[in-house]
Design a protein around this motif. Structure first.
Motif, PDB file in Angstrom:
ATOM      1  N   SER A  20       1.215  -0.865   0.408  1.00 23.90           N
ATOM      2  CA  SER A  20       0.082  -0.292  -0.301  1.00 23.90           C
ATOM      3  C   SER A  20       0.459   1.332  -0.123  1.00 23.90           C
ATOM      4  N   LYS A  21       1.968   1.318   1.030  1.00 25.63           N
ATOM      5  CA  LYS A  21       3.130   2.125   0.861  1.00 25.63           C
ATOM      6  C   LYS A  21       3.834   2.196  -0.715  1.00 25.63           C
ATOM      7  N   LYS A  25       0.792   4.673  -2.919  1.00 26.59           N
ATOM      8  CA  LYS A  25       0.565   5.694  -2.712  1.00 26.59           C
ATOM      9  C   LYS A  25       2.173   6.032  -3.168  1.00 26.59           C
ATOM     10  N   ASP A  26       3.166   5.717  -3.589  1.00 21.69           N
ATOM     11  CA  ASP A  26       4.613   6.297  -3.643  1.00 21.69           C
ATOM     12  C   ASP A  26       4.428   6.855  -4.501  1.00 21.69           C
ATOM     13  N   SER A  37       2.072   9.203  -5.755  1.00 25.13           N
ATOM     14  CA  SER A  37       1.851  10.431  -5.523  1.00 25.13           C
ATOM     15  C   SER A  37       3.285  10.749  -6.171  1.00 25.13           C
TER      16      SER A  37
END
Length: 158
Positions: A74-75, A78-79, A82
């Protein structure tokens, strides 16, 4: 149906034999047999409880590992999102404006009514017409072929 009936008959015969054997035992042997069976039952219960704890621990480890992995994925997503969003949605800079103006200049220069570049043989080859030279060289080759095949005056006389 025969297999089930045979199994039930064997089970009934075994139970009857065990009952007869138990009745023939003395009171001391009966007490010893009960204690032995109780001890084996306690060992089996302890093992079952141990395996239940092992399974519970393994399940907890699996859930924790799955949670950690899902948070990591998930991280990363998201990175990446972004970074992609930053690249796509960043405000215009002076460099972008100069590129846009150059592109606009190119598109307007292509839109004007400028003439295409036309080359002719006089400008390119210094006045010699290539097409005329090509046809004249072909004619020369054909003349040479005809003269080779035709007998000359000297050979006609012989």
């Amino acid at each position: 149906m025969g297999k089930k009936l045979g199994f039930l008959v064997g089970l009934a015969a075994g139970a009857a034999a065990a009952h007869v054997a138990y009745r023939r035992l003395s009171d001391e042997d009966k007490a010893e047999l009960k204690a032995d069976l109780q001890e084996k039952m306690d060992v089996a219960k302890d093992r079952a409880v141990d395996y239940a704890f092992y399974a519970s621990d393994a399940w907890d480890d699996f859930k924790e590992n799955l949670s950690d992995q899902s948070q990591t994925v998930s991280k990363k997503v998201k990175d990446a999102a972004s970074q992609f969003g930053d690249a796509r949605l960043k405000p215009a800079t002076d460099d972008d404006d100069s590129l846009r103006s150059e592109l606009a200049d190119v598109s307007t220069s292509a839109d004007d009514d400028s003439d295409d570049i036309v080359l002719n043989s006089e400008d390119t080859f210094g006045g010699a017409d290539v097409a005329d030279e090509a046809t004249s060289s072909e004619d020369d080759q054909q003349d040479a072929e005809h003269t080779d095949n035709e007998p000359t005056d000297d050979t006609k006389k012989d």
